[in-house]
Design an enzyme around this catalytic site. Structure first.
Site, mmCIF file in Angstrom:
data_model
loop_
_atom_site.group_PDB
_atom_site.id
_atom_site.type_symbol
_atom_site.label_atom_id
_atom_site.label_comp_id
_atom_site.label_asym_id
_atom_site.label_seq_id
_atom_site.Cartn_x
_atom_site.Cartn_y
_atom_site.Cartn_z
ATOM 1 C CD1 TRP A 36 -1.838 -2.289 2.040
ATOM 2 C CD2 TRP A 36 -2.674 -1.703 0.062
ATOM 3 N NE1 TRP A 36 -2.668 -3.299 1.622
ATOM 4 C CE2 TRP A 36 -3.203 -2.967 0.412
ATOM 5 C CE3 TRP A 36 -3.061 -1.126 -1.149
ATOM 6 C CZ2 TRP A 36 -4.096 -3.657 -0.409
ATOM 7 C CZ3 TRP A 36 -3.951 -1.818 -1.975
ATOM 8 C CH2 TRP A 36 -4.454 -3.070 -1.595
ATOM 9 C CG ASP A 64 -2.834 3.865 4.905
ATOM 10 O OD1 ASP A 64 -3.704 3.593 5.753
ATOM 11 O OD2 ASP A 64 -2.782 3.299 3.797
ATOM 12 C CE LYS A 74 -6.943 -2.569 5.491
ATOM 13 N NZ LYS A 74 -7.050 -3.880 4.843
#
Length: 361
Positions: A101, A171, A195
């Protein structure tokens, strides 16, 4: 009703208490005669939902007054573009690449300016966090970017990078609200909620006010991706993901009820220890991450035999332990043990793993 133990990396397990509350309110939210799914985002009922959610999040994280909280849509990946579009005043940004990511965010930023990869763990399949105590920070860098917890590879920054005064953009999608955090150490702290907090479709951005530009430095930035657009409209420039925000608000209440982020951290440390201790003693299963960099949220492991890995995933699912297959890019297995995973879920998983090992010695 038989609830499985869901070890999915996201969308992921939610607190059963929250799901039951939402079910009870599905047809009639607080006497409105309608579901939150049906109500106007301009209504008084939804105004209370979103404002209460923001205040509860501020309480949980101790968010300073000079930070804005935005509830956005478009997925976390959309912010890979929005971040450079809003922050690249000098056209330069430094990226620490510790997983897929962060790598995708780094590649996206290259479209808008000079993105510099100043550290990476790609040389060892992202199985560790590089030393970030003395990085070659560019004098013109507008920000330094990290993905704080790496969902696929199971690593976590235990110490934040030394950004030498540059704003840190993090992030935190897969470690959001899993432990106490000092928001003031970040310029921007943000993540997708699917999540650890709510259903897919909501992104929460926590942005220091001075980093929200009056005019975006990247020409032709879409109106929807300009943070000022969203901040000026208090996340209501257009119809937000109302039901997702509503569920996030319930999860914030649940975390408060459980004792806050300190209690969540203790809960998560205890769960992870059970699984990591077993992996460290097992002769069949092995963890794939350097011990000092292990995530509390995502635990990847392997047997060393692809066929045996597949057999384990299949038999585990049949026994009620689902979504243990590792990410397609790395294979093996991965147990994601977010806040809502009960400790008995991890205990029973380890019992199953012990039996599997005995049967396949």
């Amino acid at each position: 009703m038989n609830r499985v133990y869901n070890f999915s990396a996201g969308p992921a397990v939610l607190p059963e208490e929250v799901l039951r509350e939402a079910a009870e309110e599905m047809l009639d939210y607080h006497g409105t005669g309608m579901s939150v799914m049906e109500m106007s985002h301009r209504s008084a009922a939804f105004d209370e939902i979103i404002k209460t959610a923001e205040q509860d999040l501020r309480d949980l994280m101790g968010i300073p007054d000079n930070y804005r909280v935005l509830f956005l849509q478009g997925g976390a990946s959309q912010q890979f573009a929005a971040i450079p579009m809003n922050l690249m005043k000098n056209g330069v940004a430094d990226y620490i690449v510790t997983g897929q990511w962060a790598k995708k965010a780094y590649q996206e930023a290259q479209k808008y300016g000079k993105a510099v990869k100043i550290a990476t763990s790609e040389d060892e399949t992202f199985s560790y966090i590089p030393d970030c105590s003395d990085l070659p920070i560019d004098d013109d860098a507008d920000y330094v970017y990290i993905c704080e917890n790496n969902t696929i590879y199971g690593t976590k920054f235990k110490t934040l990078p030394n950004t030498k005064g540059k704003p840190l953009v993090a992030d935190v999608s897969s470690c959001f609200l899993s432990e106490p955090v000092d928001v003031s150490k970040y310029g921007v702290i943000w993540g997708g909620v699917q999540k650890n907090i709510g259903p897919a479709g909501v992104v929460i951005m926590i942005i220091r006010e001075d980093l929200i530009p009056e005019t975006t430095p990247i020409e032709n930035t879409p109106t929807m991706l300009a943070w000022k657009t969203q901040a000026d409209a208090n996340s209501l420039y257009n119809t937000p993901p109302c039901y997702g925000i509503y569920i996030c608000g319930k999860v914030f209440k649940w975390i408060k009820k459980m004792g806050g982020l300190e209690a969540m951290q203790k809960h998560n440390i205890a769960k992870a220890k059970i699984l990591y201790d077993f992996l460290d003693e097992s002769k069949l299963f092995k963890g794939t991450v350097r011990k000092e960099d292990r995530s509390l949220m995502n635990v990847p492991f392997v047997t060393g035999d692809k066929d045996l890995d597949a057999k384990f995933v299949k038999e585990a699912a049949a026994a009620g332990f689902v979504n243990l297959k590792g990410h397609r890019s790395v294979g093996g297995m991965r147990a994601s043990i977010y806040n809502a995973m009960p400790i008995e879920g991890v205990e029973k998983l380890v019992e199953f793993m012990r039996q599997f090992e005995a049967n396949n010695a």
